[in-house]
Design an enzyme around this catalytic site. Structure first.
Site, PDB file in Angstrom:
ATOM      1  N   CYS A  87       0.869  -1.180   0.000  1.00  0.00           N
ATOM      2  CA  CYS A  87       0.000   0.000   0.000  1.00  0.00           C
ATOM      3  C   CYS A  87       0.905   1.229   0.000  1.00  0.00           C
ATOM      4  O   CYS A  87       2.068   1.141  -0.401  1.00  0.00           O
ATOM      5  CB  CYS A  87      -0.976  -0.021   1.172  1.00  0.00           C
ATOM      6  N   ARG A 114      -3.316  -0.529   5.483  1.00  0.00           N
ATOM      7  CA  ARG A 114      -3.940  -1.585   4.684  1.00  0.00           C
ATOM      8  C   ARG A 114      -3.067  -2.819   4.495  1.00  0.00           C
ATOM      9  O   ARG A 114      -3.534  -3.945   4.697  1.00  0.00           O
ATOM     10  CB  ARG A 114      -4.341  -1.021   3.307  1.00  0.00           C
ATOM     11  N   ASP A 167      -8.127   3.851   1.357  1.00  0.00           N
ATOM     12  CA  ASP A 167      -7.228   4.173   2.457  1.00  0.00           C
ATOM     13  C   ASP A 167      -8.032   4.633   3.675  1.00  0.00           C
ATOM     14  O   ASP A 167      -8.729   5.642   3.608  1.00  0.00           O
ATOM     15  CB  ASP A 167      -6.295   5.298   2.001  1.00  0.00           C
TER      16      ASP A 167
HETATM   17  P1  4NP Z   1      -1.716   2.840   4.185  1.00  0.00           P
HETATM   18  O1  4NP Z   1      -2.290   4.208   4.775  1.00  0.00           O
HETATM   19  O2  4NP Z   1      -1.174   3.155   2.803  1.00  0.00           O
HETATM   20  O3  4NP Z   1      -2.902   1.963   4.131  1.00  0.00           O
HETATM   21  O4  4NP Z   1      -0.645   2.393   5.143  1.00  0.00           O
HETATM   22  C1  4NP Z   1      -1.545   5.394   4.796  1.00  0.00           C
HETATM   23  C2  4NP Z   1      -0.771   5.687   5.885  1.00  0.00           C
HETATM   24  C3  4NP Z   1      -0.047   6.864   5.915  1.00  0.00           C
HETATM   25  C4  4NP Z   1      -0.100   7.739   4.843  1.00  0.00           C
HETATM   26  C5  4NP Z   1      -0.881   7.441   3.757  1.00  0.00           C
HETATM   27  C6  4NP Z   1      -1.600   6.255   3.723  1.00  0.00           C
HETATM   28  N1  4NP Z   1       0.629   8.963   4.871  1.00  0.00           N
HETATM   29  O5  4NP Z   1       0.398   9.799   3.985  1.00  0.00           O
HETATM   30  O6  4NP Z   1       1.478   9.158   5.755  1.00  0.00           O
END
Ligand code: 4NP
Length: 154
Positions: A8, A14, A123
């Site tokens: 992800c 995720r 997300d």
């Molecule tokens: P993930 O969620 O891709 O599902 O781990 C996110 C966690 C942090 C960030 C973006 C998506 N961020 O921009 O820091």
């Protein structure tokens, strides 16, 4: 032996949930399987999963607290037999990052869930904790069909 890498953006919401769900299915079906996760971004490298993700997984009997975020590397494209992106943007970035000698098969997570083909796992990071339950339902549905398919292939 099959080896699966979930990818992800941050590797704190995720993809750690997908990793936890497939590890649990793999143990249930006694599969010989390598499971890992990574992010296309590096902002959270070294961090444990988001606390909301940890709580949600634990509610479903899966402890993901020991996982640590890392960024995907070009070597991953040779190390893993399958690299599975949680959404289209991460899949597109993986395709750009793939070295010429990549052997991993790239796919979108929900392509593995009948009726959900072509869809993204949204997300949950910016939303409420309830969003993580939706993520869990999606990644655990994919983990079940993936594990069943891998059991048939072994
Ligand atoms: P993930 O969620 O891709 O599902 O781990 C996110 C966690 C942090 C960030 C973006 C998506 N961020 O921009 O820091």
């Amino acid at each position: 032996m099959a080896s699966i890498l979930f990818v992800c953006l941050g590797n704190i919401c995720r993809s750690p949930l997908a990793e936890g769900a497939l590890r649990a299915e793999s143990a249930r079906l006694k599969l010989d399987l390598i499971v890992d996760s990574a992010g296309t971004g590096n902002w959270h490298a070294g961090e444990p999963p988001d606390e909301r993700a940890q709580r949600t997984a634990l509610k479903h009997g899966v402890d993901i607290s020991a996982l640590r975020a890392r960024q995907v590397t070009r070597a991953d494209f040779r190390r893993f037999s399958h690299i599975i992106a949680l959404d289209h943007e991460n899949l597109a970035n993986l395709r750009k990052l793939a070295p010429p000698d990549a052997t991993a098969e790239l796919s979108l997570l929900l392509d593995h869930v009948p009726g959900r083909e072509g869809q993204a796992v949204t997300d949950p990071w910016f939303g409420e904790e309830a969003g993580f339950e939706i993520t869990w339902a999606e990644v655990s549905a994919a983990a079940r069909t993936l594990a069943e398919a891998l059991r048939r292939d072994r």
